[in-house]
Design a protein around this motif. Sequence first.
Motif, PDB file in Angstrom:
ATOM      1  N   PRO B  32       0.821  -1.194   0.000  1.00 55.33           N
ATOM      2  CA  PRO B  32       0.000   0.000   0.000  1.00 55.33           C
ATOM      3  C   PRO B  32       0.862   1.254   0.000  1.00 55.33           C
ATOM      4  O   PRO B  32       1.951   1.268   0.555  1.00 55.33           O
ATOM      5  CB  PRO B  32      -0.814  -0.118   1.279  1.00 55.33           C
ATOM      6  CG  PRO B  32      -0.291  -1.271   2.016  1.00 55.33           C
ATOM      7  CD  PRO B  32       0.607  -2.053   1.144  1.00 55.33           C
ATOM      8  N   ASP B  33       0.377   2.265  -0.633  1.00 54.81           N
ATOM      9  CA  ASP B  33       1.075   3.536  -0.702  1.00 54.81           C
ATOM     10  C   ASP B  33       1.298   4.061   0.714  1.00 54.81           C
ATOM     11  O   ASP B  33       0.339   4.322   1.443  1.00 54.81           O
ATOM     12  CB  ASP B  33       0.202   4.504  -1.512  1.00 54.81           C
ATOM     13  CG  ASP B  33       0.842   5.867  -1.603  1.00 54.81           C
ATOM     14  OD1 ASP B  33       2.016   6.001  -1.203  1.00 54.81           O
ATOM     15  OD2 ASP B  33       0.166   6.794  -2.080  1.00 54.81           O
ATOM     16  N   LEU B  35       2.152   6.853   1.779  1.00 54.69           N
ATOM     17  CA  LEU B  35       1.654   8.206   2.015  1.00 54.69           C
ATOM     18  C   LEU B  35       0.138   8.284   1.887  1.00 54.69           C
ATOM     19  O   LEU B  35      -0.457   9.353   2.059  1.00 54.69           O
ATOM     20  CB  LEU B  35       2.295   9.183   1.023  1.00 54.69           C
ATOM     21  CG  LEU B  35       3.835   9.276   1.054  1.00 54.69           C
ATOM     22  CD1 LEU B  35       4.324  10.289   0.041  1.00 54.69           C
ATOM     23  CD2 LEU B  35       4.311   9.624   2.441  1.00 54.69           C
ATOM     24  N   GLY B  36      -0.468   7.147   1.560  1.00 56.24           N
ATOM     25  CA  GLY B  36      -1.904   7.149   1.313  1.00 56.24           C
ATOM     26  C   GLY B  36      -2.748   7.510   2.520  1.00 56.24           C
ATOM     27  O   GLY B  36      -3.906   7.901   2.373  1.00 56.24           O
ATOM     28  N   ARG B  37      -2.180   7.366   3.700  1.00 55.69           N
ATOM     29  CA  ARG B  37      -2.964   7.652   4.904  1.00 55.69           C
ATOM     30  C   ARG B  37      -2.836   9.110   5.348  1.00 55.69           C
ATOM     31  O   ARG B  37      -3.388   9.491   6.373  1.00 55.69           O
ATOM     32  CB  ARG B  37      -2.533   6.718   6.031  1.00 55.69           C
ATOM     33  CG  ARG B  37      -3.100   5.312   5.865  1.00 55.69           C
ATOM     34  CD  ARG B  37      -2.580   4.378   6.929  1.00 55.69           C
ATOM     35  NE  ARG B  37      -1.221   3.948   6.630  1.00 55.69           N
ATOM     36  CZ  ARG B  37      -0.470   3.222   7.443  1.00 55.69           C
ATOM     37  NH1 ARG B  37      -0.936   2.859   8.608  1.00 55.69           N
ATOM     38  NH2 ARG B  37       0.744   2.856   7.089  1.00 55.69           N
ATOM     39  N   ASP B  39      -3.441  13.235   4.695  1.00 51.74           N
ATOM     40  CA  ASP B  39      -4.373  14.085   3.966  1.00 51.74           C
ATOM     41  C   ASP B  39      -3.644  14.668   2.748  1.00 51.74           C
ATOM     42  O   ASP B  39      -2.407  14.714   2.720  1.00 51.74           O
ATOM     43  CB  ASP B  39      -4.887  15.207   4.880  1.00 51.74           C
ATOM     44  CG  ASP B  39      -3.750  16.091   5.362  1.00 51.74           C
ATOM     45  OD1 ASP B  39      -3.503  17.118   4.755  1.00 51.74           O
ATOM     46  OD2 ASP B  39      -3.082  15.713   6.360  1.00 51.74           O
ATOM     47  N   PRO B  40      -4.397  15.088   1.723  1.00 55.72           N
ATOM     48  CA  PRO B  40      -3.756  15.509   0.462  1.00 55.72           C
ATOM     49  C   PRO B  40      -2.715  16.618   0.637  1.00 55.72           C
ATOM     50  O   PRO B  40      -1.653  16.561   0.018  1.00 55.72           O
ATOM     51  CB  PRO B  40      -4.941  15.995  -0.384  1.00 55.72           C
ATOM     52  CG  PRO B  40      -6.115  15.262   0.169  1.00 55.72           C
ATOM     53  CD  PRO B  40      -5.849  15.071   1.624  1.00 55.72           C
ATOM     54  N   ARG B  43       0.383  15.181   2.270  1.00 52.36           N
ATOM     55  CA  ARG B  43       1.044  14.298   1.310  1.00 52.36           C
ATOM     56  C   ARG B  43       1.833  15.103   0.291  1.00 52.36           C
ATOM     57  O   ARG B  43       2.980  14.775  -0.022  1.00 52.36           O
ATOM     58  CB  ARG B  43      -0.013  13.445   0.618  1.00 52.36           C
ATOM     59  CG  ARG B  43       0.590  12.502  -0.387  1.00 52.36           C
ATOM     60  CD  ARG B  43      -0.466  11.801  -1.204  1.00 52.36           C
ATOM     61  NE  ARG B  43       0.197  10.953  -2.188  1.00 52.36           N
ATOM     62  CZ  ARG B  43       0.019   9.656  -2.295  1.00 52.36           C
ATOM     63  NH1 ARG B  43      -0.806   9.046  -1.507  1.00 52.36           N
ATOM     64  NH2 ARG B  43       0.672   8.962  -3.193  1.00 52.36           N
ATOM     65  N   GLU B  47       5.841  14.996  -0.277  1.00 46.79           N
ATOM     66  CA  GLU B  47       6.432  14.671  -1.583  1.00 46.79           C
ATOM     67  C   GLU B  47       7.402  15.761  -2.031  1.00 46.79           C
ATOM     68  O   GLU B  47       8.449  15.469  -2.627  1.00 46.79           O
ATOM     69  CB  GLU B  47       5.320  14.464  -2.615  1.00 46.79           C
ATOM     70  CG  GLU B  47       4.599  13.141  -2.425  1.00 46.79           C
ATOM     71  CD  GLU B  47       3.374  12.989  -3.303  1.00 46.79           C
ATOM     72  OE1 GLU B  47       2.875  11.861  -3.414  1.00 46.79           O
ATOM     73  OE2 GLU B  47       2.899  14.003  -3.857  1.00 46.79           O
TER      74      GLU B  47
END
Lengths: 196, 221
Positions: B32-33, B35-37, B39-40, B43, B47
């Motif tokens: 699983p990503d 950074l997927g957990r 918030d945008p 994230r 990045e």
Amino acid sequence: MIDSEEHPYVEWIAREARRPVLTDSAARARLMAAIRAEAPRALRRRRWAGLLAPRTLMLSPLGGALLAAGLVGIGVIAGRFVHNRDVRAADGRSTTVAVTPQLPVSDTVVQFVFTAPRTTRVSLVGDFNDWDTNRTPLTYDGNVGVWTVTLPLSAGRHLYAFVVDGSWIPDPRAPLAPDGGFGHANSVKIVGGSRS
Amino acid sequence: MTHTPWRRRAASLASASALAVLCAVSVRGQDPDPLGRLDPNSRFAIELIMDSASTAGLPTRPLMSKVLEGISRKADGRRIVAVVRTDFGYLKTARATLGGVSEEELAAAAAVLEAGAKPSQLAAFRVRQRGRSDLEAFTDWADLLTRGVPRDDASSAITKLWQDGADDATFHNLWKSVQSDILQGLNPGTALQNRVRETPGGPTPRKVKPPEGQQENQSSR
């Protein structure tokens, strides 16, 4: 043109052709035995031919979709089984003996020990298991009152902590790392140095 | 109803089988990503920091590890971003101070800075013998600072031992003694001063000159 009445060989050939063929009973028995021996092989050939011969199957769209879904389901279940098996193998429940033969050359087996007789659950988190609180549980040895886990680590510096009944606690036997901004210090394990 | 040729049926079955195998493989290799957990916004910020670290030639693994630690500790996304940004700064300073060292040493040096050492105090480690690792020295240094040993005392003690050629065991034994004294209630600075006086400069006299004042006290431990 040759006339039969004029050529004696023609008459002889015709006489030979009209003569009944005489076979002995032994020859007939041999022939029947040979046929009986041939029959099973021919039957087997017919069966294989039946399996290999192209044929038309009739399948409704719904049936096709169900078949495809079933195959996908089998694939997913098989994948999950393999995945879970690997997770179980990596979660620290394996013994050192079981893990050691699979280690990369660069890895070192490290045992983590935490003394806490009155806790119900202790796990290990660190940069080697993505800080996953469920991945590396420790096993309790009631005889000595300690929780232990043994796992392979690559050479270098590793940060880690114990999660004791939900609380993050640094290893009292290891150097501390600064709290890193999250409010609690971690521990440091150096693997592969002259000391380890 | 038309009869579908056997070949087309076989092709359909083969496709379904291939799909099943693909699903199995994807489930098996599911990662699983990380950074997927987040918030945008968090994230995106993470990045950006990762990109900056890559561009600067800094290791991103310690930063990603910090993200995962924050997520596991259920820290707020903004908090995680702030921590990772701070760590990125320490890594950058450590690289500027030490030059080309390994990723592990860089992370350990960043921890020393994070614990309170000044970059100028770290600079003494820029010159090193070939093949000698400063991981243990940095680790024990950061620990002493974290336990409350005064910055200048810890820095001078560790630097002196390092310059005198102390090995990993010497650093580790010093740390062990000092932390034991601190746990027993001794003042951290005093504990270090006491133990440093007892610590030989290194295990091999042919290479190492013991710190001044150690000659008459080496066998006291």
